[in-house]
Design a protein around this motif. Structure first.
Motif, PDB file in Angstrom:
ATOM      1  N   SER A  71      42.144  47.175  42.390  1.00  0.00           N
ATOM      2  CA  SER A  71      42.532  48.452  41.803  1.00  0.00           C
ATOM      3  C   SER A  71      42.785  48.309  40.317  1.00  0.00           C
ATOM      4  O   SER A  71      42.850  47.198  39.768  1.00  0.00           O
ATOM      5  CB  SER A  71      43.784  49.006  42.499  1.00  0.00           C
ATOM      6  OG  SER A  71      44.898  48.185  42.204  1.00  0.00           O
ATOM      7  N   ALA A  72      42.965  49.469  39.669  1.00  0.00           N
ATOM      8  CA  ALA A  72      43.217  49.468  38.230  1.00  0.00           C
ATOM      9  C   ALA A  72      44.588  48.908  37.885  1.00  0.00           C
ATOM     10  O   ALA A  72      44.861  48.616  36.710  1.00  0.00           O
ATOM     11  CB  ALA A  72      43.090  50.896  37.691  1.00  0.00           C
ATOM     12  N   VAL A  73      45.467  48.735  38.884  1.00  0.00           N
ATOM     13  CA  VAL A  73      46.789  48.172  38.615  1.00  0.00           C
ATOM     14  C   VAL A  73      46.667  46.762  38.047  1.00  0.00           C
ATOM     15  O   VAL A  73      47.456  46.350  37.184  1.00  0.00           O
ATOM     16  CB  VAL A  73      47.634  48.167  39.898  1.00  0.00           C
ATOM     17  CG1 VAL A  73      48.982  47.496  39.662  1.00  0.00           C
ATOM     18  CG2 VAL A  73      47.849  49.590  40.394  1.00  0.00           C
ATOM     19  N   THR A 119      44.165  52.088  31.005  1.00  0.00           N
ATOM     20  CA  THR A 119      44.218  52.143  32.473  1.00  0.00           C
ATOM     21  C   THR A 119      43.384  53.292  33.024  1.00  0.00           C
ATOM     22  O   THR A 119      42.764  53.171  34.087  1.00  0.00           O
ATOM     23  CB  THR A 119      45.681  52.280  32.934  1.00  0.00           C
ATOM     24  OG1 THR A 119      46.461  51.240  32.350  1.00  0.00           O
ATOM     25  CG2 THR A 119      45.783  52.184  34.446  1.00  0.00           C
ATOM     26  N   ILE A 120      43.351  54.414  32.308  1.00  0.00           N
ATOM     27  CA  ILE A 120      42.515  55.541  32.739  1.00  0.00           C
ATOM     28  C   ILE A 120      41.046  55.147  32.732  1.00  0.00           C
ATOM     29  O   ILE A 120      40.282  55.472  33.650  1.00  0.00           O
ATOM     30  CB  ILE A 120      42.767  56.764  31.838  1.00  0.00           C
ATOM     31  CG1 ILE A 120      44.145  57.363  32.105  1.00  0.00           C
ATOM     32  CG2 ILE A 120      41.694  57.833  32.057  1.00  0.00           C
ATOM     33  CD1 ILE A 120      44.529  58.486  31.170  1.00  0.00           C
ATOM     34  N   MET A 121      40.620  54.415  31.693  1.00  0.00           N
ATOM     35  CA  MET A 121      39.228  53.953  31.639  1.00  0.00           C
ATOM     36  C   MET A 121      38.918  53.029  32.806  1.00  0.00           C
ATOM     37  O   MET A 121      37.883  53.160  33.463  1.00  0.00           O
ATOM     38  CB  MET A 121      38.970  53.225  30.319  1.00  0.00           C
ATOM     39  CG  MET A 121      38.995  54.103  29.093  1.00  0.00           C
ATOM     40  SD  MET A 121      38.535  53.167  27.616  1.00  0.00           S
ATOM     41  CE  MET A 121      38.811  54.405  26.348  1.00  0.00           C
ATOM     42  N   ALA A 126      37.502  52.248  39.265  1.00  0.00           N
ATOM     43  CA  ALA A 126      38.215  51.743  40.440  1.00  0.00           C
ATOM     44  C   ALA A 126      38.318  52.783  41.534  1.00  0.00           C
ATOM     45  O   ALA A 126      38.564  52.456  42.681  1.00  0.00           O
ATOM     46  CB  ALA A 126      39.621  51.277  40.046  1.00  0.00           C
ATOM     47  N   THR A 127      38.129  54.062  41.201  1.00  0.00           N
ATOM     48  CA  THR A 127      38.272  55.126  42.203  1.00  0.00           C
ATOM     49  C   THR A 127      36.949  55.717  42.642  1.00  0.00           C
ATOM     50  O   THR A 127      36.916  56.692  43.365  1.00  0.00           O
ATOM     51  CB  THR A 127      39.135  56.258  41.627  1.00  0.00           C
ATOM     52  OG1 THR A 127      38.555  56.736  40.413  1.00  0.00           O
ATOM     53  CG2 THR A 127      40.550  55.770  41.359  1.00  0.00           C
TER      54      THR A 127
END
Length: 391
Positions: A71-73, A119-121, A126-127
């Motif tokens: 994930s983006a985390v 993180t948005i990028m 990731a989604t």
């Protein structure tokens, strides 16, 4: 959601009012600092880099039997020390581009707004279908099963056009699926909470700080994953039914977590727990119940009826769960027998060879995917159609 996004909205009369979602109000701050730089060189560089790396890793791990979704985390955590390092080492002088636009490689300390943009990028890839572009499956099938050679430009156009179609639908349905306040999602609130923990100063105490707590448990979770991921793969899915009846086909169809209904199977692998609907720690309980009800209905009621009771489409000739193609006699389907040298369908060869069959669980999984799309649009239209924002 980001910490620079206020949890207040504006009414039709221009008066701000508090967001009706309590969880958002408790986590997302209502203040903003407009002096913080956002679209900086660091944000663009780290955002594009994290987006590329995350896309590569998720596509690579997609080919595992138990896909591992990053994930983006992860990028949210990794870019923080890199951003601070760039803020400490890059030169501060400004540069001018085309005689009109000026920018600085180092406009000041690495701030929370840059972190959010990065993180948005990363979250943009990731989604998308479990972290990889859905058309990658098409390209893989063309190369692996049909031995077709695709140029990079052709493969790129296949991926980018299908992705743009998806984002286009999101734009068309924005007023129904994005803008209404009812469309908030807890995972975004969890991201905001992590942003605040990483950037906001906390009072010194004698106990463990939030950052120390986070680092300790991140290290522990990484160490634990070595056991189900590499050392003892039986922990990924353990089926006691298959263990007791190792040579019984029906027992394997009922109990296998990989190729059956998974009745009684359990996992100690977090990747297996969160593979379908994401982390249960941030998923609403009502959503978990909804998914659980649908799972029981499909897997433990509809599938057994179709397979053992009604034998729908001669289902008992085929494995109960498989992504393979089969002939009417239950043999593996040979695609080459029904294709012309130019890889077009030969109707006469298809009719003389065999109709194409799929396993019953695979058929229902495809059908449920279309049903989910219809259900989402129907739910929003019926429950929130009248309250959709006007433009």
């Amino acid at each position: 959601m980001a910490s620079n996004t206020s949890s207040t909205t504006t009414s039709s009369g221009g008066e701000p009012h508090t967001c009706p979602v309590e969880e958002v109000v408790l986590v997302v701050p209502e203040t903003d600092d407009p002096t913080l730089p956002v679209m900086t060189f660091r944000a663009w560089f780290l955002g594009l880099t994290s987006c590329t790396v995350l896309m590569f890793l998720n596509t690579f791990f997609m080919y595992r039997t138990q896909p591992l979704n990053i994930s983006a985390v992860l990028m949210q955590i990794l870019v923080l020390p890199i951003g601070k390092f760039m803020a400490a080492t890059l030169p501060e002088r400004s540069y001018t581009v085309f005689g009109r636009w000026s920018f600085s490689l180092n406009p000041g300390p690495f701030n929370i707004k840059e972190h959010v943009i990065i993180t948005i990028m990363a979250n943009g890839v990731a989604t998308t279908g479990g972290g990889d572009a859905y058309p990658m499956g098409v390209i893989t099938v063309m190369k692996a099963y049909y031995k077709l050679r695709l140029s990079f430009l052709c493969a790129f156009l296949i991926v980018i056009t299908t992705q743009i179609v998806g984002y286009g639908w999101a734009g068309l349905l924005r007023r129904y699926l994005v803008d209404p306040v009812e469309m908030w999602w807890p995972s975004n609130v969890a991201l905001v909470s992590l942003f605040r923990a990483l950037h906001e100063k906390e009072p010194k105490t004698n106990g463990m700080s939030r950052m120390q707590f986070f680092l300790v448990f991140m290290t522990a979770s990484f160490a634990y994953y070595l056991f189900p991921g590499y050392l003892f793969s039986i922990l990924t899915f353990f089926s006691w039914i298959c263990w007791i009846f190792p040579h019984n086909i029906t027992a394997h169809q009922i109990g296998s977590g990989y190729h059956g209904l998974g009745l009684g199977a359990f996992t100690l692998d977090w990747a297996g727990i969160s593979a379908y609907h994401g982390s249960p720690l941030v998923t609403p309980f009502t959503t978990i119940l909804n998914i659980g009800f649908g799972f029981v209905m499909f897997i433990y009621i509809i599938i057994p009826l179709f397979y053992w009771k009604f034998n729908t489409f001669d289902a008992r000739k085929f494995p109960i769960f498989s992504n393979q193609l089969f002939t009417s006699s239950g043999q593996k389907y040979n695609i080459d027998k029904i294709l012309t040298p130019s890889y077009e369908l030969n109707i006469d060869a298809y009719e003389s060879y065999s109709k194409l069959y799929l396993s019953p669980l695979f058929i229902l999984s495809i059908g449920s995917g279309f049903a989910r799309i219809t259900a989402t649009l129907s739910h929003v239209a019926l429950f929130h159609g009248r309250s959709a924002p006007e433009y």
